[in-house]
Design a protein around this motif. Sequence first.
Motif, PDB file in Angstrom:
ATOM      1  N   PRO A  10       2.360  -7.445  -7.657  1.00  0.00           N
ATOM      2  CA  PRO A  10       3.713  -7.896  -7.319  1.00  0.00           C
ATOM      3  C   PRO A  10       4.398  -6.741  -6.687  1.00  0.00           C
ATOM      4  CG  PRO A  10       3.604  -7.529  -9.718  1.00  0.00           C
ATOM      5  CD  PRO A  10       2.182  -7.442  -9.391  1.00  0.00           C
ATOM      6  N   GLU A  11       5.327  -6.677  -5.629  1.00  0.00           N
ATOM      7  CA  GLU A  11       5.872  -5.581  -5.132  1.00  0.00           C
ATOM      8  C   GLU A  11       6.390  -4.479  -6.050  1.00  0.00           C
ATOM      9  OE1 GLU A  11       8.908  -4.537  -1.668  1.00  0.00           O
ATOM     10  OE2 GLU A  11       8.579  -6.489  -1.807  1.00  0.00           O
ATOM     11  N   SER A  12       6.726  -4.968  -7.237  1.00  0.00           N
ATOM     12  CA  SER A  12       7.387  -4.241  -8.350  1.00  0.00           C
ATOM     13  C   SER A  12       6.440  -3.286  -8.802  1.00  0.00           C
ATOM     14  CB  SER A  12       8.030  -5.054  -9.434  1.00  0.00           C
ATOM     15  OG  SER A  12       7.063  -5.725  -9.872  1.00  0.00           O
ATOM     16  N   ALA A  13       5.118  -3.393  -8.784  1.00  0.00           N
ATOM     17  CA  ALA A  13       4.269  -2.736  -8.984  1.00  0.00           C
ATOM     18  C   ALA A  13       3.476  -1.756  -8.300  1.00  0.00           C
ATOM     19  CB  ALA A  13       2.974  -3.427  -9.782  1.00  0.00           C
ATOM     20  N   TYR A  14       3.906  -1.903  -6.983  1.00  0.00           N
ATOM     21  CA  TYR A  14       3.495  -0.713  -5.837  1.00  0.00           C
ATOM     22  C   TYR A  14       3.747   0.592  -6.271  1.00  0.00           C
ATOM     23  CZ  TYR A  14       2.734  -4.572  -2.544  1.00  0.00           C
ATOM     24  OH  TYR A  14       2.132  -5.900  -1.754  1.00  0.00           O
ATOM     25  N   GLU A  54       3.998   2.322  -9.182  1.00  0.00           N
ATOM     26  CA  GLU A  54       2.861   3.038 -10.091  1.00  0.00           C
ATOM     27  C   GLU A  54       1.429   3.181  -9.499  1.00  0.00           C
ATOM     28  OE1 GLU A  54       4.822   1.945 -14.542  1.00  0.00           O
ATOM     29  OE2 GLU A  54       3.358   0.490 -13.408  1.00  0.00           O
ATOM     30  N   ASN A  74       5.820   1.129   0.349  1.00  0.00           N
ATOM     31  CA  ASN A  74       6.144   1.191  -1.027  1.00  0.00           C
ATOM     32  C   ASN A  74       7.718   1.272  -1.269  1.00  0.00           C
ATOM     33  OD1 ASN A  74       6.317   2.222  -3.831  1.00  0.00           O
ATOM     34  ND2 ASN A  74       5.049   4.074  -3.424  1.00  0.00           N
ATOM     35  N   PRO A  75       8.326   0.454  -2.203  1.00  0.00           N
ATOM     36  CA  PRO A  75       9.832   0.542  -2.210  1.00  0.00           C
ATOM     37  C   PRO A  75      10.351   1.572  -3.005  1.00  0.00           C
ATOM     38  CG  PRO A  75       8.690  -1.214  -3.824  1.00  0.00           C
ATOM     39  CD  PRO A  75       7.665  -0.551  -2.829  1.00  0.00           C
TER      40      PRO A  75
END
Length: 282
Positions: A134-138, A140, A161-162
């Motif tokens: 998921p983009e939220s894991a990008y 890390e 990377n957000p």
Amino acid sequence: MNNLPVQWMAEQSQRGRHLCLILDSTAVPGIHQALLHQLTHEHYRSVYRETAVAALSVGGPFIFSIDSLNPSSLNELLEGQTRDWGWLASIENHSIAILVKHWRERLLIGKRPQQALYRFHDNRVLARALAHLPESAYPEYLGPVISACFWQGEQWATVDNPASGEYPVPDAAQWLATPAPVNQERAILLVNVGQYLLAEHSEDLARLPEALSPRAWLIAQLDLAQRWGWQTPEQLHFLVVERLRETHTPGIKNWEPRPEEHAQAHFERLRGERFPEVKTWR
């Protein structure tokens, strides 16, 4: 030259970002050597150096700072017959050391003696991970990488990377749960086990018969593991290390499974024969 990576590099430079090439030195050895001669020492890093696998640093992945290169210098990489040589990244200026540190911390998977190397520098591994995360894991996963450009089998792709920055390795790294295609998983396993044996059992590898290449021998062992249903890291480690040792010092009398003997029982029987002092408690 392909338009997408060229456009991506131009856009990243215009935004004041620093361009890096993450290169698999074994995939394109000629280009790797050419870059080492073109760039000064402060413009590249060997990722394996100063790690537990420093013995593999010469043939391991390198990160090059490519801001000073003319884009045409990358023609052979971007237009060559093989595009599975690594990937491009943009980072904040002067943060190449942070990028190297980030991947060194994510380099080794598992615990000794069943450790493996995570092939972060393989664009196929990167593409597969980004497709499943998921983009939220990008953040890390990518750390200081602001944006990445990579070949994903049929075309070039980019991802942003957000929240780029420095992150500790999470206890449960989601990218390690990414499923791999069977043929690609096999290729990665071959590389990882080969590098492990080279680092930890080089003397035994040197004792292999001259007519038998280490790669051919290792492929035969992985074929054997597949036929026997040995899939766990413990089983694979025992198989390759002990069969390599037995090429010069016989020990186990009969490696073949008995009739109706399932994979784990087969493994435990052979391990018990090799190490009779080790008991299996249930």
